[in-house]
Design an enzyme around this catalytic site. Structure first.
Site, PDB file in Angstrom:
ATOM      1  N   THR A 145       0.789  -1.227   0.000  1.00 48.10           N
ATOM      2  CA  THR A 145       0.000   0.000   0.000  1.00 48.10           C
ATOM      3  C   THR A 145       0.828   1.288   0.000  1.00 48.10           C
ATOM      4  O   THR A 145       0.628   2.162  -0.849  1.00 48.10           O
ATOM      5  CB  THR A 145      -0.932   0.000   1.225  1.00 48.10           C
ATOM      6  OG1 THR A 145      -1.793  -1.134   1.095  1.00 48.10           O
ATOM      7  CG2 THR A 145      -1.762   1.258   1.307  1.00 48.10           C
ATOM      8  N   ASN A 166       5.991  -1.031   3.857  1.00 45.68           N
ATOM      9  CA  ASN A 166       5.080  -0.371   4.798  1.00 45.68           C
ATOM     10  C   ASN A 166       5.753  -0.141   6.149  1.00 45.68           C
ATOM     11  O   ASN A 166       5.317   0.687   6.943  1.00 45.68           O
ATOM     12  CB  ASN A 166       3.828  -1.219   5.012  1.00 45.68           C
ATOM     13  CG  ASN A 166       2.896  -1.181   3.810  1.00 45.68           C
ATOM     14  OD1 ASN A 166       2.941  -0.262   2.991  1.00 45.68           O
ATOM     15  ND2 ASN A 166       2.048  -2.193   3.688  1.00 45.68           N
ATOM     16  N   ASP A 264      -9.547  -3.468   0.175  1.00 48.44           N
ATOM     17  CA  ASP A 264      -8.337  -4.107   0.715  1.00 48.44           C
ATOM     18  C   ASP A 264      -8.610  -4.757   2.066  1.00 48.44           C
ATOM     19  O   ASP A 264      -8.212  -5.892   2.331  1.00 48.44           O
ATOM     20  CB  ASP A 264      -7.233  -3.057   0.877  1.00 48.44           C
ATOM     21  CG  ASP A 264      -5.954  -3.660   1.438  1.00 48.44           C
ATOM     22  OD1 ASP A 264      -5.261  -4.354   0.670  1.00 48.44           O
ATOM     23  OD2 ASP A 264      -5.654  -3.462   2.617  1.00 48.44           O
TER      24      ASP A 264
HETATM   25 ZN   LIG Z   1      -3.259  -1.306  -0.288  1.00 47.20          ZN
END
Ligand SMILES: [Zn+2]
Length: 489
Positions: A145, A166, A264
């Protein structure tokens, strides 16, 4: 401003940004072959006559190809456009707005194909009257993401924008970056909101990874920038963005972001093929409908450019396709504290004194031995030896050892009794399951145009081109926008 971004990159020991070259692109990035910008200079640098002429020729070829696309579309029986023989080739003039406005929407984890799970009349309307990546948008590696959202708004691969995962550790200080880290030192490159403000224009962000970071000319103004809060109802986000169009015309931001956590959120819990996903997709479609209706009510829908994307796809991980690092102990012990992330991106930084190439050799020996469960589905690389198409080397934040796992497999430290069934992303961006959507709708997007898949680092140049502003140097192709946008009248 361009040099700011380069100097930031230099200051953090990243190597200079290579402008995307002819590096054989992923399977279906045929459009990228229109790229002639193999020099590493910034956009719009002076060119020689010869280069100019060849650019002109290439542009003609690109236009011809665009025309061919349009022709194919208009001759298709399923086309929802008027049946005139006229092929749209020039951008439609603005009628109400004084300046082009781009709303960039992300639906997190919207895997390409989700749009067929249920009736999506509003997304369908954008597709029918706009331009769609026919086989999806290709995320950057790792297909996570934060790296992807920040690539979309900077046009940079993660090695160059600094958000390489992330969660990761600074190799010099040991400090940990998490998704809540808003110190500007982590966030390199120049995101679109900063580029826009640099041009004396206004930007508004209703959530986007990196948008709360006060950096350069962007100070995340109260009026136009929100600190992330996942509990804000989607309706409120849409309505706030719509409210910006009620401002006096000189106050309307020319670039706005809108972010939705779904689907998601559901995808991780239940995998991509569960009815919960279908419901989440239907809800996203309703939000797009709410936005369209609000813009229509204000008489600006045809003036506004809407770009709808996701950051990555999703794949089911329900088959006990697990690989355990502890199973490699007969070859080499990998202590948990060497491992910065386990799965799907395996990233290992051994302590000083331990040779990374020795670790890679021993791990691969074990994995290939046939004695490690699912071992053949994990390949371990020195980052310098990863396929170059992944662009995952040029930052010292990237640990020296990277493992690539097969689609749907997971790496864990040790065996447990845990029963796992869900979804994941983060895999090689060549997997079709990692693809997401790209839809562009507005004055410069031909109606009903289908384009081949492309990587999301192209979106930065696309947005600056629509806004008619000079962007910062990045990894996108300079000629990409002309290859898919209608020409200015
Ligand atoms: Zn994502």
């Amino acid at each position: 401003m361009g040099s700011d971004s380069l100097s930031i990159l230099n200051a953090t020991k990243a190597t200079p940004i290579p402008v995307q070259e002819e590096d054989p692109p992923n399977q279906s990035t045929a459009l990228l072959s229109f790229n002639t910008d193999s020099s590493s200079g910034p956009p719009q640098k002076p060119t020689t006559t010869i280069v100019f002429i060849s650019l002109l020729l290439i542009t003609c070829i690109a236009l011809a190809a665009a025309g061919a696309f349009a022709f194919l579309f208009f001759s298709s029986p399923s086309s929802q456009t008027p049946s005139t023989a006229h092929i749209e080739s020039t951008a439609r003039p603005l009628s109400k707005l004084r300046h082009p406005v781009v709303i960039l929407i992300s639906s997190d984890g919207f895997r390409f194909g989700y749009q067929f799970k249920t009736a999506t009349p509003n997304i369908g309307r954008l597709i029918a009257n706009g331009t769609e990546a026919e086989h999806g948008l290709i995320p950057v590696f790792p297909t996570l993401t934060f790296p992807n959202h920040y690539s979309i708004v900077t046009g940079l691969y993660p090695a160059y924008h600094g958000i390489i995962n992330n969660r990761f550790a600074d190799p010099h200080t040991g400090e940990i970056f998490t998704m809540a880290s808003h110190e500007p030192k982590w966030w390199l490159g120049e995101p679109l909101w900063e580029t826009v403000v640099n041009h004396g224009l206004k930007a508004a962000t209703y959530f986007w990874p990196g948008s709360e970071v006060k950096k350069g000319s962007w100070n995340c103004p109260l009026k136009f920038c929100r600190n992330y809060n996942g509990s804000v109802p989607f309706e409120e986000r849409v309505d706030t963005v719509l409210g910006y169009f009620d401002l006096p015309s000189s106050e309307i931001p020319v670039f706005m972001t809108l972010y939705f956590e779904d689907p998601d959120h559901q995808g991780h819990q239940v995998g991509p093929d569960d009815p919960e996903i279908t419901d989440a997709v239907a809800r996203i479609d309703r939000m797009i409908g709410r936005l369209i209706q609000g813009l229509e009510k204000r008489g600006v829908f045809d003036d506004v450019t809407i770009i709808m994307v996701g950051d990555h796809g999703m794949v089911g991980t329900c088959d006990k396709k697990l690989i355990f690092l502890d199973d490699l102990a007969p070859w080499i012990e990998i202590p948990g504290d060497w491992v910065q992330s386990h799965t799907p991106l395996l990233a290992i930084r051994p302590p000083p004194g331990v040779s990374p190439s020795d670790v890679v050799a021993k791990m691969n020996e074990g994995l290939k031995s046939g004695k490690v469960d699912n071992g053949k589905n994990l390949r371990v690389f020195l980052k310098e030896e990863l396929p170059s198409r992944l662009h995952y080397v040029a930052s010292d934040r990237i640990p020296p050892i990277i493992g690539l796992v097969e689609e749907g497999f997971k790496v864990e430290q040790k065996r447990s009794k845990r029963q796992e069934c869900g979804g994941a992303h983060g895999y090689d961006n060549a997997f079709f399951s990692m693809r997401t959507i790209f839809i562009g709708h507005g004055p410069e997007f031909a109606r009903g145009q289908k384009i081949p898949s492309f990587e999301n680092v192209q979106i930065y140049n696309l947005v600056t081109s629509i806004l008619k502003i000079q962007g910062a140097p990045n990894n996108g192709t300079q000629s990409f926008p002309q290859s898919i946008l209608l020409s200015s009248p």
